[in-house]
Design an enzyme around this catalytic site. Sequence first.
Site, PDB file in Angstrom:
ATOM      1  CG  ASP A   6      -1.937   1.085   1.217  1.00  0.00           C
ATOM      2  OD1 ASP A   6      -2.700   1.160   0.238  1.00  0.00           O
ATOM      3  OD2 ASP A   6      -1.985   1.873   2.187  1.00  0.00           O
ATOM      4  CD  GLU A  60      -2.264   2.201  -3.491  1.00  0.00           C
ATOM      5  OE1 GLU A  60      -3.352   2.765  -3.701  1.00  0.00           O
ATOM      6  OE2 GLU A  60      -1.692   2.239  -2.384  1.00  0.00           O
ATOM      7  CG  ASP A  97      -8.113   2.835  -3.112  1.00  0.00           C
ATOM      8  OD1 ASP A  97      -8.658   3.027  -2.006  1.00  0.00           O
ATOM      9  OD2 ASP A  97      -6.986   2.327  -3.233  1.00  0.00           O
TER      10      ASP A  97
END
Length: 572
Positions: A327, A356, A423
Site C-alpha cells: 500500500d 501500489e 479505491d
Amino acid sequence: MEYAAIRHFADKRYCYAIEKGRFLIRLETKKGDVERVVLHVQDKYLPLKLMDTRQEYPMQTACSDNYIDYYEKILDIDVVCLRYFFEIRDTAGNVVYYGNHNFYDTCITDIDRMFDCPQNLREEELFELPDWAKNKVVYQIFPSRFATDKEVPAKDWYQSPIGHAADLKGSLRGIIQRLGYIKNLGVDVIYMTPVFSSDSSHKYNIDDYYRIDPSFGTKEDLKELVEQAHKLGMYVILDGVFNHSGVGFFAFKDVMEKKEQSEYLNWYYINEFPLVMEWGKKPNYKTFSYAAPMPKLNLQNKETADFVIDVASYWIRECDIDGWRLDVADEIHHAFWKRFRREIKAVKKDALIVGEIWHFAGDFLEGDEWDSIMNYQFYHAVVDLVVAQKMSASSFVGNLNFMKGNLNQGLEGYLWNFIDTHDTARFLYSAGHDTDRQKLAAAMQLLLPGMPMIYYGDEVGMDGGPDPDCRRGMLWDDSRQNKELFQYYQTLIRIRHTYPALTEGEIVKQYVKDDSGLIYMERVLDEQRIVLIFHTQKGNVALQELQGMKNLVNGREFAGSLGGYEAAVLVK
C-alpha cells in the site's frame, strides 16, 4: 531527423540481460521519424588487429506509443564487455551514428565513443520474476464485505449506498466457504485487502500487525484459507500497509503517552507536541494523505524497517502466503524496498511483490525492488476510451505501448490490469450501468497480457459509486446477480487459459481504425493463431474478410461484423 527525441542509456531500462548470455538493447526515436536502425557491436577488449569482432544487426520496431517508436534487438553474447552504437536512417534518407550520447556523421571507430555494456554486471542484475504469476487472473477481495459465516439480514448486507462504518461481519471463514465460487470463475490468485487488527472496515489503519482482526477470525483461519486455496491451485496475496500504522499501534501509543521521551519517537515524523489530531485540521506529524489516524512510519529508522520486514516474513513463514501487495508503496524510499526484496525473497524465493502506485513506476521496476504494480495506466486508458470516450483507439494502444516500451520486457505479463478497485467507483457505475461497456472493458482486461485483477462482484454486476460506496456487500443472492455477465467473465477467462497465444504470442499483425473505434491484433504462438478484435464505439463495424472464422466468445461462426462495444476472439 529529430535528434532530441533519440534516447538511449546503457542502463537496466535500455540494455539488460534477459537471461545469461542473452541481452536486449532498446533505442527510442520520434514516432514516424526513422526508417531504419542498425545496431553495431564489438568486443571492448579484443583489438581488431587480433580479431575483428564487429557485427551489425538490424533493429525491429517493438512497439510505438503516441509519440515514440521503440526499436529493440535481442543479442546472444559471450564477452567481458560489449561496446555498441546505433546507425540511424530517417525517412528522408539522412544517416547519423549515435554513440555515448553524441551524434556523428561518419561510422564510429573509437570504442570510447560507443556505449558500454559489462556482461557480468548486467547478468547479476537479472530481473527474476515468479514464473507462477505470469499472466494469471487476480481476484480482489475486500474481506469485511465479501462473505460471512454469520447471520446477517439481507437489508444490512445489501444496503446501498454504504458507508465506512457499516459492519457486514465479513470473515475469513466466509471467504473459505466461497473458494469454490472463486475457482469456478477461473481465478488463479486471490488478493485480500488488509486482514490485520484495526478499528475500521478497511483495515488500512493497523494497530497490531501480528494479529488477524478478531472480526475476521484467527491466524488459523488464514492458514486454512491459504491451504484450501493452494489445494484448488490458487495463490493468496495479502495487503502490506507499511507506509503508515494506526494510532492504536504500540509505537504510536507510546509516542502519544511519553511524547519527547518515547523510545519510539524515531519511528515516526513528529514535528512538535502536542500532536494535532482533530478532524479537519492538518496534523503536525507526517501521515498518509493528512489523515491523522494514519501516522507515517519512518522506514529510514532501522528498528522500524526491521519490524516491517519481520512482519512481512512472519506471515509468509506462518501461513505460506504467496506475496504482498504494498500500500502507498511509492511514498517509501528505494533503499528500503531493495532490502525488503532481498529479505522476502530469502524467505520465499518466488513470493510476488506488487507495489501500489498511481503513476509510472519505472524506477521501482528495475529488478531489485518490486515485481509488478497496480497498473493505473491501464485503468485510466480504459475509462477514457470506453466510459468518457475522450481517448481514441490509437491513443489507447499508444498508452499500453508506453508501458511496454519503457519497462523490462519480462514485466508485460505481470502488470495488474484493472478497471476498478476498492479505491475507485465501480466500472458499471462509471459507465452509466451500461453492461455492454463493462463487457468490453472486461475483455480488454482478460484478453491482453498482464495479470488482470477483477474487483469482487464485477463479474455479477456489482454497482457502487466512489469510495466507500464501491465497497458494498457481495451479491450472493441469485436474484441480484447478472448471470449472463458471470458467464461472459467465465468464458473470457477460459479462453485466456486455453489460448496462451493471447498473452504470450508474437503480434504478427496489428492495426487501429479511429473512425470506427476498431482495434485489431493477430498473435501467433507455436501452432496457435488468434485474431483479437475490440470495437470501442456504438453501432456496427464490418469485417467481412473474417467471416466464417469461429468466435470463441460466443461459440458461433463469425458473421462478419461486430456490434457496439463488442469484442471477438477468432480462430480458424
